[in-house]
Scaffold this motif. Structure first.
Motif, PDB file in Angstrom:
ATOM      1  N   GLY A 151     -74.334  41.923  33.571  1.00  0.00           N
ATOM      2  CA  GLY A 151     -73.033  41.270  33.592  1.00  0.00           C
ATOM      3  C   GLY A 151     -71.939  42.155  33.034  1.00  0.00           C
ATOM      4  N   ASP A 152     -70.820  41.523  32.699  1.00  0.00           N
ATOM      5  CA  ASP A 152     -69.724  42.264  32.075  1.00  0.00           C
ATOM      6  C   ASP A 152     -68.960  41.353  31.126  1.00  0.00           C
ATOM      7  N   VAL A 153     -68.184  41.993  30.238  1.00  0.00           N
ATOM      8  CA  VAL A 153     -67.349  41.263  29.292  1.00  0.00           C
ATOM      9  C   VAL A 153     -66.009  41.987  29.232  1.00  0.00           C
ATOM     10  N   ASN A 154     -64.919  41.217  29.262  1.00  0.00           N
ATOM     11  CA  ASN A 154     -63.582  41.803  29.380  1.00  0.00           C
ATOM     12  C   ASN A 154     -62.613  41.137  28.430  1.00  0.00           C
ATOM     13  N   LEU A 155     -61.590  41.889  28.070  1.00  0.00           N
ATOM     14  CA  LEU A 155     -60.433  41.264  27.441  1.00  0.00           C
ATOM     15  C   LEU A 155     -59.154  41.877  28.003  1.00  0.00           C
ATOM     16  N   PHE A 156     -58.110  41.048  28.027  1.00  0.00           N
ATOM     17  CA  PHE A 156     -56.823  41.442  28.604  1.00  0.00           C
ATOM     18  C   PHE A 156     -55.708  41.106  27.618  1.00  0.00           C
ATOM     19  N   PHE A 157     -54.763  42.022  27.484  1.00  0.00           N
ATOM     20  CA  PHE A 157     -53.542  41.737  26.739  1.00  0.00           C
ATOM     21  C   PHE A 157     -52.461  41.400  27.767  1.00  0.00           C
ATOM     22  N   THR A 158     -52.106  40.133  27.869  1.00  0.00           N
ATOM     23  CA  THR A 158     -51.188  39.701  28.923  1.00  0.00           C
ATOM     24  C   THR A 158     -49.964  38.967  28.394  1.00  0.00           C
ATOM     25  N   ASN A 159     -49.942  38.667  27.097  1.00  0.00           N
ATOM     26  CA  ASN A 159     -48.853  37.881  26.530  1.00  0.00           C
ATOM     27  C   ASN A 159     -47.839  38.804  25.863  1.00  0.00           C
ATOM     28  N   GLN A 160     -46.721  39.053  26.532  1.00  0.00           N
ATOM     29  CA  GLN A 160     -45.704  39.952  25.982  1.00  0.00           C
ATOM     30  C   GLN A 160     -45.061  39.391  24.722  1.00  0.00           C
ATOM     31  N   GLU A 161     -45.029  38.073  24.610  1.00  0.00           N
ATOM     32  CA  GLU A 161     -44.453  37.459  23.418  1.00  0.00           C
ATOM     33  C   GLU A 161     -45.377  37.575  22.217  1.00  0.00           C
ATOM     34  N   CYS A 162     -46.659  37.757  22.483  1.00  0.00           N
ATOM     35  CA  CYS A 162     -47.643  37.933  21.400  1.00  0.00           C
ATOM     36  C   CYS A 162     -48.594  39.050  21.822  1.00  0.00           C
ATOM     37  N   PRO A 163     -48.206  40.308  21.594  1.00  0.00           N
ATOM     38  CA  PRO A 163     -48.987  41.439  22.109  1.00  0.00           C
ATOM     39  C   PRO A 163     -50.374  41.596  21.487  1.00  0.00           C
ATOM     40  N   THR A 164     -50.673  40.866  20.419  1.00  0.00           N
ATOM     41  CA  THR A 164     -52.008  40.943  19.821  1.00  0.00           C
ATOM     42  C   THR A 164     -52.893  39.775  20.260  1.00  0.00           C
TER      43      THR A 164
ATOM     44  N   TRP B  20     -59.784  51.028  34.381  1.00  0.00           N
ATOM     45  CA  TRP B  20     -59.957  52.129  33.433  1.00  0.00           C
ATOM     46  C   TRP B  20     -58.598  52.658  32.955  1.00  0.00           C
ATOM     47  N   GLN B  21     -57.630  52.695  33.848  1.00  0.00           N
ATOM     48  CA  GLN B  21     -56.318  53.239  33.500  1.00  0.00           C
ATOM     49  C   GLN B  21     -55.384  52.207  32.875  1.00  0.00           C
ATOM     50  N   ASP B  22     -55.703  50.944  33.007  1.00  0.00           N
ATOM     51  CA  ASP B  22     -54.839  49.869  32.523  1.00  0.00           C
ATOM     52  C   ASP B  22     -55.009  49.710  31.014  1.00  0.00           C
ATOM     53  N   GLU B  23     -53.960  50.012  30.263  1.00  0.00           N
ATOM     54  CA  GLU B  23     -54.034  49.939  28.801  1.00  0.00           C
ATOM     55  C   GLU B  23     -54.058  48.508  28.280  1.00  0.00           C
ATOM     56  N   ASN B  24     -53.929  47.536  29.169  1.00  0.00           N
ATOM     57  CA  ASN B  24     -53.975  46.137  28.756  1.00  0.00           C
ATOM     58  C   ASN B  24     -55.303  45.462  29.088  1.00  0.00           C
ATOM     59  N   LYS B  25     -56.269  46.239  29.557  1.00  0.00           N
ATOM     60  CA  LYS B  25     -57.564  45.654  29.922  1.00  0.00           C
ATOM     61  C   LYS B  25     -58.701  46.503  29.366  1.00  0.00           C
ATOM     62  N   CYS B  26     -59.664  45.856  28.742  1.00  0.00           N
ATOM     63  CA  CYS B  26     -60.835  46.551  28.199  1.00  0.00           C
ATOM     64  C   CYS B  26     -62.092  45.894  28.764  1.00  0.00           C
ATOM     65  N   THR B  27     -62.971  46.696  29.351  1.00  0.00           N
ATOM     66  CA  THR B  27     -64.163  46.182  30.026  1.00  0.00           C
ATOM     67  C   THR B  27     -65.417  46.917  29.565  1.00  0.00           C
ATOM     68  N   PHE B  28     -66.455  46.160  29.311  1.00  0.00           N
ATOM     69  CA  PHE B  28     -67.791  46.710  29.088  1.00  0.00           C
ATOM     70  C   PHE B  28     -68.754  46.084  30.096  1.00  0.00           C
TER      71      PHE B  28
END
Length: 202
Positions: free
Chosen positions: A87-100, A58-66
Motif C-alpha cells: 500500500g501507500d501512505v500520504n500527506l498533503f499540505f493544502t491549507n494556505q491559511e494554516c500551512p502546518t 516527487w517534485q511537489d513540495e506539498n505532498k509526501c508519499t511513502f
C-alpha cells in the motif's frame, strides 16, 4: 516531496520507503481495482500517466508519499521491494491559511494484508514523521462513507468528525497535535528506526 527521497522507516510490521519509479507498475496495477478507485475517490490512469503522477508527487513540495512494504516479506525476499508492496501512505499540505495543517491518508491495497495492524503502524509512523520532520501541527482526513475500516482506524487514533459531505460522500476528521498527542505518537513509534534508503533497499 523530495525531503523523504532517501528515508526508510522500519517498524515491526511494515517498512516505509519513498515512492520511486520502480514502484509505479505495481501501484498502477492496484489502481485498476474498482474497489480501490471507490475507496480512494480515484480515477484510473494509463501507465504513462501513472509515471507522470509519480514524478509530479516527487517534485511537489506539498505532498509526501511513502510506499508501505510488508516487513516479513521484505526481509525474506532479501529486501527486494516489489513483491513486498502492500500500500501507500500520504500527506498533503493544502491549507494556505494554516500551512502546518496536513491531510493524511492510508491505503492498504493488498487484501491479504488488511486487518493485521499494518495500516495502523504505517499511519502512526507517517503521523509522527510529519510532526517531527515536517512540522505538522494538525491533521485532517477525508474518508468515504463506505470506507468503514478506515473510519474506525482514524477514530481509534483520536480523530474526531468535523463535517460530512453528501455530495462527495465523505467524512472530514480532524486531529490537532497537542503535547499529549505528540508524546503519545513518540511512545507509539519508539520502535521505529530510520535508515538511509539507498543503503537498505534495491
Amino acid at each position: 516531496m523530495k525531503i523523504n527521497e532517501n528515508t526508510l522507516l522500519e517498524g515491526s510490521r511494515v517498512v516505509l520507503v519513498p515512492y520511486k519509479k520502480h514502484h509505479v507498475p505495481k501501484y498502477h496495477g492496484w489502481m485498476q481495482s474498482a474497489e480501490l478507485q471507490q475507496l480512494t475517490a480515484s480515477e484510473p490512469l494509463t501507465l504513462e500517466q501513472e509515471y507522470e503522477m509519480q514524478n509530479s508527487w516527487w517534485q511537489d513540495e506539498n505532498k509526501c508519499t511513502f510506499i508501505v512494504l510488508d516487513k516479513i516479506s521484505w526481509q525474506s525476499a532479501d529486501k527486494i521491494e516489489i513483491d513486498s508492496m502492500i500500500g501507500d501512505v500520504n500527506l498533503f499540505f493544502t491549507n494556505q491559511e494554516c500551512p502546518t495543517e496536513a491531510e493524511i491518508e492510508i491505503m492498504i491495497a493488498e487484501p491479504t494484508s488488511r486487518r493485521k495492524g499494518a495500516g495502523r503502524e504505517a499511519l502512526i509512523t507517517m503521523m509522527d514523521y510529519g510532526v517531527q520532520d515536517l512540522g505538522v501541527t494538525e491533521y485532517v482526513a477525508k474518508i468515504g462513507y463506505s470506507n468503514h475500516s478506515s473510519l474506525s482506524l482514524f477514530h481509534k487514533l483520536g480523530f474526531t468528525e468535523v463535517s460530512r459531505s453528501d455530495v462527495f460522500q465523505e467524512v472530514t476528521l480532524h486531529l490537532p497535535i497537542s503535547d499529549n498527542i505528540r508524546t503519545w505518537l513518540g511512545q507509539e513509534t519508539s520502535h521505529i528506526s530510520k535508515h538511509t534508503y539507498e543503503e537498505h533497499s534495491r
